[in-house]
Design an enzyme around this catalytic site. Sequence first.
Site, PDB file in Angstrom:
ATOM      1  N   SER A  10     -28.079 -14.497 -33.261  1.00 36.55           N
ATOM      2  CA  SER A  10     -28.558 -16.250 -32.908  1.00 36.55           C
ATOM      3  C   SER A  10     -28.175 -16.611 -34.159  1.00 36.55           C
ATOM      4  CB  SER A  10     -30.000 -16.755 -33.185  1.00 36.55           C
ATOM      5  OG  SER A  10     -30.713 -17.859 -32.801  1.00 36.55           O
ATOM      6  N   HIS A  34     -25.846 -16.291 -29.494  1.00 37.95           N
ATOM      7  CA  HIS A  34     -27.341 -17.094 -28.457  1.00 37.95           C
ATOM      8  C   HIS A  34     -26.856 -18.461 -29.197  1.00 37.95           C
ATOM      9  CE1 HIS A  34     -30.899 -16.190 -27.301  1.00 37.95           C
ATOM     10  NE2 HIS A  34     -31.220 -16.927 -27.924  1.00 37.95           N
ATOM     11  N   ASP A  36     -29.884 -21.873 -29.330  1.00 36.07           N
ATOM     12  CA  ASP A  36     -30.526 -21.917 -29.339  1.00 36.07           C
ATOM     13  C   ASP A  36     -31.368 -23.557 -29.432  1.00 36.07           C
ATOM     14  OD1 ASP A  36     -32.735 -19.680 -29.493  1.00 36.07           O
ATOM     15  OD2 ASP A  36     -32.406 -19.240 -31.629  1.00 36.07           O
ATOM     16  N   MET A  38     -33.594 -26.630 -29.283  1.00 38.37           N
ATOM     17  CA  MET A  38     -34.632 -27.213 -29.143  1.00 38.37           C
ATOM     18  C   MET A  38     -34.769 -28.058 -29.086  1.00 38.37           C
ATOM     19  SD  MET A  38     -36.709 -24.203 -31.577  1.00 38.37           S
ATOM     20  CE  MET A  38     -35.848 -22.456 -31.225  1.00 38.37           C
ATOM     21  N   HIS A  67     -30.143 -20.421 -24.345  1.00 41.24           N
ATOM     22  CA  HIS A  67     -31.331 -20.780 -24.358  1.00 41.24           C
ATOM     23  C   HIS A  67     -31.885 -21.552 -24.780  1.00 41.24           C
ATOM     24  CE1 HIS A  67     -35.389 -18.950 -25.661  1.00 41.24           C
ATOM     25  NE2 HIS A  67     -35.989 -19.370 -24.876  1.00 41.24           N
ATOM     26  N   MET A  69     -35.251 -24.458 -24.619  1.00 35.86           N
ATOM     27  CA  MET A  69     -36.393 -24.482 -24.730  1.00 35.86           C
ATOM     28  C   MET A  69     -36.927 -26.517 -24.753  1.00 35.86           C
ATOM     29  SD  MET A  69     -36.862 -21.679 -27.733  1.00 35.86           S
ATOM     30  CE  MET A  69     -35.004 -21.997 -28.130  1.00 35.86           C
ATOM     31  N   MET A 137     -39.450 -13.515 -24.497  1.00 41.19           N
ATOM     32  CA  MET A 137     -40.242 -13.615 -25.391  1.00 41.19           C
ATOM     33  C   MET A 137     -40.934 -13.433 -26.717  1.00 41.19           C
ATOM     34  SD  MET A 137     -38.306 -17.027 -26.360  1.00 41.19           S
ATOM     35  CE  MET A 137     -38.778 -16.779 -28.518  1.00 41.19           C
ATOM     36  N   GLY A 142     -40.103 -21.423 -31.274  1.00 45.51           N
ATOM     37  CA  GLY A 142     -39.505 -22.539 -31.604  1.00 45.51           C
ATOM     38  C   GLY A 142     -38.758 -22.403 -33.607  1.00 45.51           C
ATOM     39  N   PHE A 143     -39.223 -21.088 -33.834  1.00 45.33           N
ATOM     40  CA  PHE A 143     -38.665 -21.157 -35.214  1.00 45.33           C
ATOM     41  C   PHE A 143     -38.134 -19.650 -35.354  1.00 45.33           C
ATOM     42  CE2 PHE A 143     -42.097 -23.629 -35.664  1.00 45.33           C
ATOM     43  CZ  PHE A 143     -41.884 -25.060 -35.836  1.00 45.33           C
ATOM     44  N   GLY A 144     -36.652 -19.380 -35.872  1.00 51.69           N
ATOM     45  CA  GLY A 144     -36.868 -18.735 -36.514  1.00 51.69           C
ATOM     46  C   GLY A 144     -37.515 -17.050 -37.642  1.00 51.69           C
ATOM     47  N   GLY A 145     -36.407 -16.176 -37.461  1.00 51.30           N
ATOM     48  CA  GLY A 145     -38.276 -15.361 -38.968  1.00 51.30           C
ATOM     49  C   GLY A 145     -39.164 -15.246 -38.718  1.00 51.30           C
ATOM     50  N   ASP A 175     -35.950 -11.266 -27.138  1.00 47.89           N
ATOM     51  CA  ASP A 175     -35.098 -12.585 -28.631  1.00 47.89           C
ATOM     52  C   ASP A 175     -36.638 -12.496 -29.349  1.00 47.89           C
ATOM     53  OD1 ASP A 175     -34.629 -14.956 -29.829  1.00 47.89           O
ATOM     54  OD2 ASP A 175     -34.610 -15.985 -27.690  1.00 47.89           O
ATOM     55  N   GLY A 176     -37.053 -12.612 -30.336  1.00 49.69           N
ATOM     56  CA  GLY A 176     -37.637 -12.900 -31.652  1.00 49.69           C
ATOM     57  C   GLY A 176     -38.410 -11.453 -32.494  1.00 49.69           C
ATOM     58  N   GLY A 177     -38.048 -11.968 -34.144  1.00 46.04           N
ATOM     59  CA  GLY A 177     -38.654 -10.891 -34.772  1.00 46.04           C
ATOM     60  C   GLY A 177     -38.394  -9.132 -34.818  1.00 46.04           C
ATOM     61  N   GLY A 197     -31.726 -13.351 -35.085  1.00 48.91           N
ATOM     62  CA  GLY A 197     -31.290 -14.667 -35.832  1.00 48.91           C
ATOM     63  C   GLY A 197     -31.506 -13.941 -36.736  1.00 48.91           C
TER      64      GLY A 197
HETATM   65  C1  DX5 Z   1     -37.025 -18.667 -31.836  1.00 47.56           C
HETATM   66  C2  DX5 Z   1     -35.683 -17.977 -30.757  1.00 47.56           C
HETATM   67  C3  DX5 Z   1     -35.330 -17.417 -31.451  1.00 47.56           C
HETATM   68  C4  DX5 Z   1     -35.142 -17.277 -32.951  1.00 47.56           C
HETATM   69  C5  DX5 Z   1     -34.842 -15.656 -33.343  1.00 47.56           C
HETATM   70  O1  DX5 Z   1     -37.356 -19.197 -30.873  1.00 47.56           O
HETATM   71  O2  DX5 Z   1     -35.962 -18.568 -29.021  1.00 47.56           O
HETATM   72  O3  DX5 Z   1     -33.336 -17.112 -30.535  1.00 47.56           O
HETATM   73  O4  DX5 Z   1     -33.493 -17.468 -32.930  1.00 47.56           O
HETATM   74  O5  DX5 Z   1     -35.034 -15.708 -34.236  1.00 47.56           O
HETATM   75  P1  DX5 Z   1     -35.372 -14.244 -35.325  1.00 47.56           P
HETATM   76  O6  DX5 Z   1     -34.760 -13.703 -34.998  1.00 47.56           O
HETATM   77  O7  DX5 Z   1     -35.628 -14.870 -36.137  1.00 47.56           O
HETATM   78  O8  DX5 Z   1     -36.556 -13.686 -35.000  1.00 47.56           O
HETATM   79 ZN    ZN Z   2     -33.748 -17.911 -28.745  1.00 47.54          ZN
END
Ligand code: DX5
Ligand code: ZN
Length: 219
Positions: A10, A34, A36, A38, A67, A69, A137, A142-145, A175-177, A197
């Site tokens: 991502s 990917h 994202d 938003m 993706h 959102m 999910m 909403g956020f990475g990391g 997707d996520g974490g 991400g």
């Molecule tokens: C979060 C996004 C993810 C995000 C994943 O809302 O949909 O795609 O970028 O980031 P990481 O891998 O850092 O959790």
């Molecule tokens: Zn995503």
Amino acid sequence: MKRNVKLSPSVLSADFTKLGEEIKKVEPLSDYIHLDVMDGHFVPNITYGLIIGEAIKRVTNVPIDTHLMIENPEMFVDDFCEISDIVSVHYESTRHLNRMINRIKDHDKKAFVAINPHTIVELIKDVIMDIDGVLVMSVNPGFGGQKFIPNTLNKIRSLDEMRKELGLTFEIEIDGGINEETFKSVIKAGADIIVTGNYAFSAEDPLEALRKIKEFVPD
Ligand code: DX5
Ligand code: ZN
């Protein structure tokens, strides 16, 4: 036979001042990039839209995995189909999920349905035979990391069972974490496409980070 796990880094966690170079770093092991999208309504953050997606398309041949959102995905889904191979629409973002799926398929693109951590997999059972994949999910979007939500593993297992029972071939995207601590368990649970991400783009050697996932063979 070794399962083919696909990777979808991502760009949300990439350095936007040099997006082209960042993509080149992960390109050799990326099955998708990917994107994202938003809107500040469906999720409490605003990222980027079609112009960035078009710019990415100009610098790489790796297919784009979009993706969405966003609220009212019906307003933008056709535009994103133009630049993507996969388009994920959130179950929670539309009253007419079937219409969204059909619109994506009319463009000959892969239609995925994304579900938030609180959405039970049974809610998409009536469209599951019509879609190419489910994006699960594993953080609140909403956020990475953010930190991986452990119960997600049960959702992946349920979807994997569902496709076996029904004789379907839809893919499961997670997707996520995802990081060094979590990637093995999601692959073992049945995930086919792994979004990364922060793990990929904050690594000293992003390609090496991706290689660890690609080379993992579940027992
Ligand atoms: C979060 C996004 C993810 C995000 C994943 O809302 O949909 O795609 O970028 O980031 P990481 O891998 O850092 O959790
Ligand atoms: Zn995503």
